[in-house]
Design an enzyme around this catalytic site. Structure first.
Site, PDB file in Angstrom:
ATOM      1  N   ASP A  84       0.837  -1.201   0.000  1.00 51.57           N
ATOM      2  CA  ASP A  84       0.000   0.000   0.000  1.00 51.57           C
ATOM      3  C   ASP A  84       0.876   1.257   0.000  1.00 51.57           C
ATOM      4  O   ASP A  84       1.698   1.447   0.891  1.00 51.57           O
ATOM      5  CB  ASP A  84      -0.870   0.010   1.266  1.00 51.57           C
ATOM      6  CG  ASP A  84      -1.797   1.216   1.303  1.00 51.57           C
ATOM      7  OD1 ASP A  84      -2.875   1.129   0.683  1.00 51.57           O
ATOM      8  OD2 ASP A  84      -1.447   2.235   1.917  1.00 51.57           O
ATOM      9  N   TYR A  98       2.457  10.009  -0.111  1.00 51.00           N
ATOM     10  CA  TYR A  98       3.578   9.516   0.703  1.00 51.00           C
ATOM     11  C   TYR A  98       4.935   9.847   0.068  1.00 51.00           C
ATOM     12  O   TYR A  98       5.974   9.662   0.694  1.00 51.00           O
ATOM     13  CB  TYR A  98       3.497   7.994   0.924  1.00 51.00           C
ATOM     14  CG  TYR A  98       2.225   7.488   1.558  1.00 51.00           C
ATOM     15  CD1 TYR A  98       1.299   8.361   2.120  1.00 51.00           C
ATOM     16  CD2 TYR A  98       1.944   6.129   1.601  1.00 51.00           C
ATOM     17  CE1 TYR A  98       0.129   7.896   2.683  1.00 51.00           C
ATOM     18  CE2 TYR A  98       0.781   5.648   2.175  1.00 51.00           C
ATOM     19  CZ  TYR A  98      -0.130   6.539   2.705  1.00 51.00           C
ATOM     20  OH  TYR A  98      -1.292   6.058   3.257  1.00 51.00           O
ATOM     21  N   LYS A 140      -2.868   5.681  -4.136  1.00 54.92           N
ATOM     22  CA  LYS A 140      -4.004   6.587  -3.900  1.00 54.92           C
ATOM     23  C   LYS A 140      -3.727   7.929  -4.543  1.00 54.92           C
ATOM     24  O   LYS A 140      -2.584   8.409  -4.519  1.00 54.92           O
ATOM     25  CB  LYS A 140      -4.231   6.800  -2.398  1.00 54.92           C
ATOM     26  CG  LYS A 140      -4.132   5.535  -1.578  1.00 54.92           C
ATOM     27  CD  LYS A 140      -4.337   5.784  -0.094  1.00 54.92           C
ATOM     28  CE  LYS A 140      -3.930   4.575   0.715  1.00 54.92           C
ATOM     29  NZ  LYS A 140      -2.492   4.469   0.995  1.00 54.92           N
TER      30      LYS A 140
END
Ligand SMILES: NC(=O)c1ccc[n+]([C@@H]2O[C@H](COP(=O)([O-])OP(=O)(O)OC[C@H]3O[C@@H](n4cnc5c(N)ncnc54)[C@H](OP(=O)(O)O)[C@@H]3O)[C@@H](O)[C@H]2O)c1
Length: 302
Positions: free
Chosen positions: A51, A56, A81
């Site tokens: 993930d 990030y 994401k």
């Protein structure tokens, strides 16, 4: 690194036509070589679900670890994401952003693409049109959401042709929105529990420890087990420390009793945990202090 024994329990959570592997590997707050090493270790250890997120800023390190690992890309379930800023989830911008993720991750497809959070100023119809285009074009296997409320999730389900595979939400022994979890369970949306160890704070919990002692497991392993033992819940613990990476996947050879499950559900978040959360008094005090204290000092006390 030793590969832990995996039981049938490790099988992905299958929900209608969507599938999300039961245990993933989180990568928030890690980057560069540290992230590369952690992901590579995780893949060696048997994790198959990674993930990450645009936010990030570590997709390139994750991609490099995948590329250089001995595990084939098709045996890995890769999630990223897209930031939920209104301009980022416009049709064209979202398609472009997803292509950027593919490039940084060095992959031709994503197994799962999530909208990281929702901003009510954005146009959800446009967002889900774009996500569906990515699925139709074969760039994305499944789509999902993160931090969506029941209302937002209902709207997403209405607007999307492709099923919403998951809602990735904060869920652990100290925190959870039971109504939202139940709504997901009742509507074939897998819950991906993030921060399963309460960002490392649950690993010292006395109740989790004492339950773990009966099974020869740690508080962290009990926390993870508590999540994946629930219907339609998967989780994605993060670890950079090799022994944590190894321990967190070693959760398939014991089963918590119904009584353990209930006891953990009733755990109250410790005072300092509650008050450090957004809206808590310590959090609020820090936010105010932040306006008056120089950064160098603030970073030491915050
Ligand atoms: N969608 C969202 O908005 C959202 C938000 C937050 C997180 N997430 C995802 O969820 C993942 C996990 O959440 P998180 O990173 O917030 O926190 P977490 O997984 O609850 O906790 C990570 C912390 O626990 C420590 N730890 C891990 N395993 C341990 C063990 N067996 N024993 C003792 N300590 C252990 C880690 O230390 P070391 O690193 O030193 O090993 C790290 O400090 C993220 O990485 C990210 O992928 C998503």
């Amino acid at each position: 690194m030793k590969r832990p024994q995996q039981s049938a329990d490790m099988a992905p959570e299958q929900n209608g036509t969507t599938t999300v592997p039961t245990l993933g590997f989180g990568t928030y707050r890690t980057g560069g070589y540290k992230c590369y090493n952690a992901v590579k270790n995780a893949l060696d250890c048997g994790y198959t679900h990674i993930d990450t997120a645009m936010a990030y800023e570590n997709e390139a390190a994750v991609g490099r670890a995948i590329e250089q690992s001995s595990v084939d890309r098709e045996d890995i379930f890769l999630t990223t994401k897209i930031k939920g800023y209104p301009e980022m989830v416009e049709y064209e911008r979202l398609i472009e952003a997803a292509k950027g993720c593919l490039e940084r991750l060095g992959t031709e497809y994503l197994d799962l693409l999530l909208v990281h959070w929702w901003n009510p100023l954005a146009d959800m119809e446009e967002t889900f049109n774009a996500l569906n285009t990515l699925v139709d074009d074969g760039l994305v296997g499944q789509i999902g959401v993160s931090n969506f409320s029941i209302k937002e999730l209902k709207q997403a389900m209405r607007l999307s042709d492709a099923p919403i595979a998951t809602n990735q939400i904060e869920y652990h022994p100290y925190w959870g929105d039971e109504e939202l979890v139940r709504f997901c369970q009742d509507n074939d949306v897998t819950v991906t529990a993030y921060s399963p160890l309460a960002e490392g704070r649950a690993v010292e919990d006395d109740v989790l420890r004492s339950i773990g002692d009966r099974y020869g497991k740690s508080a962290a392993q009990v926390s993870i087990r508590w999540l994946i033992q629930q219907e339609n819940v998967v989780t994605i613990p993060k670890a950079a420390t090799p022994k944590h990476i190894e321990a967190n996947i070693d959760v398939f050879d014991f089963e918590l009793t119904d009584r353990d499950m209930r006891r953990i559900r009733k755990l109250k978040p410790p005072f300092w945990y509650r008050e450090n959360r957004e809206g808590g008094s310590i959090y609020e005090a820090r936010s105010v202090l932040g306006n008056f204290v120089p950064d160098s000092l603030y970073n030491r006390i915050a």
